[in-house]
Design an enzyme around this catalytic site. Structure first.
Site, mmCIF file in Angstrom:
data_model
loop_
_atom_site.group_PDB
_atom_site.id
_atom_site.type_symbol
_atom_site.label_atom_id
_atom_site.label_comp_id
_atom_site.label_asym_id
_atom_site.label_seq_id
_atom_site.Cartn_x
_atom_site.Cartn_y
_atom_site.Cartn_z
ATOM 1 C CG HIS A 111 -4.608 -5.160 1.736
ATOM 2 N ND1 HIS A 111 -4.800 -3.801 1.758
ATOM 3 C CD2 HIS A 111 -5.418 -5.677 2.705
ATOM 4 C CE1 HIS A 111 -5.697 -3.517 2.717
ATOM 5 N NE2 HIS A 111 -6.076 -4.635 3.297
ATOM 6 C CD GLU A 150 -2.944 -1.102 0.251
ATOM 7 O OE1 GLU A 150 -3.143 -0.019 -0.342
ATOM 8 O OE2 GLU A 150 -3.587 -2.147 0.029
ATOM 9 N NE ARG A 173 -16.685 -3.476 2.105
ATOM 10 C CZ ARG A 173 -16.680 -4.789 2.377
ATOM 11 N NH1 ARG A 173 -17.770 -5.503 2.268
ATOM 12 N NH2 ARG A 173 -15.561 -5.397 2.753
ATOM 13 C CB CYS A 220 -6.314 -3.190 6.458
ATOM 14 S SG CYS A 220 -6.474 -4.977 6.650
HETATM 15 N N1 PCA Z 1 -8.478 -7.169 6.088
HETATM 16 C C1 PCA Z 1 -9.373 -6.095 6.471
HETATM 17 C C2 PCA Z 1 -9.261 -5.986 7.961
HETATM 18 C C3 PCA Z 1 -8.541 -7.215 8.411
HETATM 19 C C4 PCA Z 1 -8.031 -7.827 7.180
HETATM 20 O O1 PCA Z 1 -7.282 -8.812 7.124
HETATM 21 C C5 PCA Z 1 -9.113 -4.795 5.724
HETATM 22 O O2 PCA Z 1 -8.644 -4.845 4.568
HETATM 23 O O3 PCA Z 1 -9.369 -3.722 6.256
#
Ligand code: PCA
Length: 212
Positions: A166, A80, A90, A143
């Site tokens: 991610h 990111e 959401r 996240c």
């Molecule tokens: N993904 C979520 C929160 C925890 C995770 O593993 C997110 O992308 O915010």
């Protein structure tokens, strides 16, 4: 030698498994580029996750921090680029909280840049045929909340590198037609990302590669 802190999240949104937690568990105790890795799991909870990342920073005093999370539907491992000062959920988190249009840190700057060499990480993964792309947004759920809290906590510690990556679904949790990556591929990818973050002084300058 300062350690590397890698965090994942507990499962959320009804899923029984979260690949980010599996990766953090698997890397706990490993040595990468001469540094020992501490793996930890964060709760998928607004506030609680922030408290836990700050506690872990104090406990381990890491030189590099990579927080991981699941982004179901993505096909690549995605470093990111930027954390936003907004919580806008959401779905409810794991204790039922669903903040809307709230700051992560009241009075904090609108955003923090990642301190990971995001494009160099993408290049290193692609060189090994691991799907990777820079992401321009970590969303506005837990996240991003942790990513912003991490960068806020590190704001005066310029020598500490930190950021967020991610990862896609695991094959066993993806529904028909949804993209996924095997755990072994994700482990290779995150290991390469840690290595790149530890060894490269500056990011590469390359066009494209961003899909999110
Ligand atoms: N993904 C979520 C929160 C925890 C995770 O593993 C997110 O992308 O915010």
């Amino acid at each position: 030698m300062r350690t590397v802190l890698v965090t994942g999240f507990e499962p959320f949104g009804g899923d029984p498994i979260n690949p980010s937690q599996e990766i953090a568990r698997a890397l706990d105790g490993c040595v990468i580029a001469g540094r020992s890795v501490v793996g930890a799991t964060l709760p998928c909870v607004f506030g609680g996750s922030r408290y836990e990342i700050v506690r872990r920073l104090r406990a381990h005093q890491p030189g590099l921090v990579i927080c991981l999370g699941l982004a179901g539907g993505r096909a690549e491992i995605t470093p990111e680029r930027v954390a936003l000062n907004v919580d806008d959920a959401r779905i409810p988190d794991n204790v039922g909280a669903q903040p809307i249009d709230m700051p992560v840190v009241r009075g904090g700057p609108a955003a923090y840049w990642s301190r990971l060499p995001v494009k160099a990480i993408v290049a290193a993964l692609r060189a090994r045929k691991i799907p990777a792309a820079v992401s321009q947004t970590a969303g506005t759920f837990v996240c991003n909340h942790v990513f912003y809290a991490l960068m806020h906590a590190l704001r005066w510690q310029r020598q500490v590198r930190g950021g967020f990556i991610h990862v896609p679904f695991l094959p066993e949790q993806a529904k028909r037609g949804e993209p996924s990556l095997p755990l072994a591929t994700m482990l290779d990818g995150i290991t390469l990302a840690i290595d790149a973050a530890l060894t490269l002084r500056r990011d590469v300058r390359a066009a494209g590669g961003a899909t999110h």
